[in-house]
Design an enzyme around this catalytic site. Sequence first.
Site, short mmCIF file in Angstrom:
data_model
loop_
_atom_site.label_atom_id
_atom_site.label_comp_id
_atom_site.label_asym_id
_atom_site.label_seq_id
_atom_site.Cartn_x
_atom_site.Cartn_y
_atom_site.Cartn_z
N SER A 11 2.73 -6.55 -4.06
CA SER A 11 3.42 -7.41 -4.95
C SER A 11 4.24 -7.77 -5.43
CB SER A 11 3.09 -5.90 -6.39
OG SER A 11 4.06 -5.02 -5.63
N GLY A 137 17.26 -7.57 -7.57
CA GLY A 137 17.66 -7.24 -9.54
C GLY A 137 16.84 -6.72 -10.19
N LYS A 192 19.12 3.10 -7.23
CA LYS A 192 18.39 3.33 -8.13
C LYS A 192 17.08 4.36 -8.54
CE LYS A 192 15.54 -0.40 -8.17
NZ LYS A 192 13.92 -0.91 -8.26
N SER A 255 7.28 0.77 -13.42
CA SER A 255 7.81 1.23 -11.94
C SER A 255 6.97 2.12 -11.70
CB SER A 255 9.10 1.61 -12.75
OG SER A 255 9.18 2.55 -11.27
N1 LIG Z 1 7.17 -4.75 -6.97
C1 LIG Z 1 8.14 -4.72 -7.34
O1 LIG Z 1 7.91 -5.45 -8.30
C2 LIG Z 1 9.28 -5.17 -6.72
C3 LIG Z 1 9.62 -4.79 -5.11
N2 LIG Z 1 10.34 -4.61 -4.64
C4 LIG Z 1 10.89 -3.70 -3.32
O2 LIG Z 1 9.84 -4.73 -2.86
C5 LIG Z 1 9.91 -4.26 -1.38
C6 LIG Z 1 8.11 -4.81 -0.97
O3 LIG Z 1 7.91 -3.55 -2.05
P1 LIG Z 1 6.26 -4.28 -3.30
O4 LIG Z 1 5.89 -5.59 -2.61
O5 LIG Z 1 6.55 -3.78 -4.00
O6 LIG Z 1 5.33 -2.90 -2.10
P2 LIG Z 1 3.70 -3.17 -2.15
O7 LIG Z 1 3.44 -2.01 -1.98
O8 LIG Z 1 3.26 -3.86 -2.84
O9 LIG Z 1 3.18 -3.95 -1.10
C7 LIG Z 1 3.68 -3.83 0.58
C8 LIG Z 1 3.56 -4.73 1.49
O10 LIG Z 1 3.74 -4.38 2.43
C9 LIG Z 1 3.08 -4.50 3.43
N3 LIG Z 1 3.46 -3.90 4.82
C10 LIG Z 1 3.32 -2.27 4.21
N4 LIG Z 1 3.83 -1.29 6.07
C11 LIG Z 1 3.64 -2.54 6.46
C12 LIG Z 1 4.45 -3.19 7.85
N5 LIG Z 1 4.16 -1.58 8.66
N6 LIG Z 1 3.78 -4.04 8.47
C13 LIG Z 1 4.07 -5.34 7.82
N7 LIG Z 1 3.42 -4.86 7.01
C14 LIG Z 1 3.42 -3.89 5.69
C15 LIG Z 1 1.79 -4.59 2.59
O11 LIG Z 1 0.13 -4.27 3.37
P3 LIG Z 1 -0.92 -4.17 3.05
O12 LIG Z 1 -1.40 -4.49 2.08
O13 LIG Z 1 -2.20 -4.25 4.31
O14 LIG Z 1 -0.81 -2.04 2.84
C16 LIG Z 1 1.52 -5.04 1.66
O15 LIG Z 1 1.44 -6.31 2.21
C17 LIG Z 1 9.70 -2.32 -1.10
O16 LIG Z 1 11.44 -2.89 -0.60
C18 LIG Z 1 10.29 -2.81 -3.17
O17 LIG Z 1 11.33 -1.91 -3.27
C19 LIG Z 1 11.45 -5.54 -5.04
C20 LIG Z 1 11.92 -5.95 -6.51
C21 LIG Z 1 10.72 -5.72 -7.47
O1 LIG Z 2 12.74 -2.61 -8.06
C1 LIG Z 2 12.17 -2.84 -8.67
C2 LIG Z 2 12.25 -3.46 -10.73
O2 LIG Z 2 13.17 -3.80 -9.75
C3 LIG Z 2 10.84 -2.50 -8.65
O3 LIG Z 2 10.44 -1.32 -9.32
P1 LIG Z 2 9.75 0.25 -8.10
O4 LIG Z 2 9.19 0.17 -7.10
O5 LIG Z 2 9.74 1.04 -8.95
O6 LIG Z 2 8.42 -0.30 -9.23
#
Ligand SMILES: NC(=O)C1=CN([C@@H]2O[C@H](COP(=O)(O)OP(=O)(O)OC[C@H]3O[C@@H](n4cnc5c(N)ncnc54)[C@H](OP(=O)(O)O)[C@@H]3O)[C@@H](O)[C@H]2O)C=CC1
Ligand SMILES: O=C(CO)COP(=O)(O)O
Length: 340
Positions: A11, A137, A192, A255
């Site tokens: 995401s 953020g 957080k 979240s």
């Molecule tokens: N979602 C949000 O709103 C926000 C998230 N974040 C941070 O961003 C980071 C990513 O989160 P988010 O995108 O939400 O996570 P998701 O769970 O939505 O997606 C994770 C992604 O990483 C891939 N992935 C997982 N494991 C591996 C691996 N071992 N090697 C390569 N790719 C991998 C997954 O692939 P596959 O689909 O194939 O499983 C997927 O594309 C986290 O640290 C989160 O805290 C920060 C701000 C906002």
């Molecule tokens: O870091 C995030 C928003 O700033 C996303 O939080 P969650 O991983 O709890 O969805």
Amino acid sequence: MKKVSVIGAGSWGTAVAFVLAENGHDCLLWARRDDLSSEILNEHTNKNYLPGIQLPKNLAATSELDVAVKHGEILVIAVPTKAIRGVCVEINTMIEGPKLIVHVSKGIEPDSLKRISEIITEELTASNLKAVVALSGPSHAEEVVLRHPTTVTAASDDMQAAEEVQDLFMNQYFRVYTNNDLIGVEIGAALKNVIALAAGITDGLGYGDNAKAALITRGLAEISRLGVKMGAHPLTFSGLTGLGDLIVTCTSVHSRNWKAGNMLGKGNSLEDVVSGMGMVIEGVRTAKAAHQLAIKYDVSMPLTEALYTVLFEDVPPNVMVEQLMNRMKKQEVDDLFGNE
Ligand SMILES: NC(=O)C1=CN([C@@H]2O[C@H](COP(=O)(O)OP(=O)(O)OC[C@H]3O[C@@H](n4cnc5c(N)ncnc54)[C@H](OP(=O)(O)O)[C@@H]3O)[C@@H](O)[C@H]2O)C=CC1
Ligand SMILES: O=C(CO)COP(=O)(O)O
């Protein structure tokens, strides 16, 4: 226009790629699965992670990591914390010449207790690395792709690099500040999530806004205590990546950490909650690291410790709350530079 590759198409990776493509950059998004990169490329959607959202047509995608690494003069790493080290080891063999690395992940590695920028610096050969910037953020992907006003911080030891990242991402709905306190930004971002799990638990138990406000403010106090001991600037924790992200993660229906806590509070097992989420819940793993950091730095972190006992020692959530409320009497204002 810059050539940028985003590594990770969950995401958040998809949302930051959305912003970059809308800003007119030549953005290539790497998904580890072929089916997902084809969907992004051909249908301009990522239905699983961002249902109902049409992605910009100029956003390209690939499932070949070396193609993505070669494409980007700037690489944005957007995989969960547990995958960062492995991804860095792989991309290190593919990089030709120094790259600016931006990471957007939020976590601390248990045992090594490394922040994400430290893992990146450890795994990338110095000649492959121009600078590391953390972009962090209060920013849920679901709102960014609706172009709802969002503010974040680009943090780095290298302020020129932080400003480059600020320029790269800034637009009408995505406002970027800079901060030279990389430690404070990364610690606030990671911890957080731990407090948000606790906030979800109290909501799941049926408690109200008083309990949540208590968790946010006392959570901020213990995150600040730890961060300052680790070398962070205390005021960073009043900013977007401290208080700002605590508010959004503890109160938003988007979240994953709050949702996970809510399900735990309602009596579900950790195993069921993790397997049912389908997306990363960073706070679970970070709770382990935070528990270890509290010991290492000899900092009092009662909320973190309480959550740790629920996650890993089978303490029931209602007992956790009772124990927290019955702690020894305290003065409210801690000395951030000393002990509680
Ligand atoms: N979602 C949000 O709103 C926000 C998230 N974040 C941070 O961003 C980071 C990513 O989160 P988010 O995108 O939400 O996570 P998701 O769970 O939505 O997606 C994770 C992604 O990483 C891939 N992935 C997982 N494991 C591996 C691996 N071992 N090697 C390569 N790719 C991998 C997954 O692939 P596959 O689909 O194939 O499983 C997927 O594309 C986290 O640290 C989160 O805290 C920060 C701000 C906002
Ligand atoms: O870091 C995030 C928003 O700033 C996303 O939080 P969650 O991983 O709890 O969805």
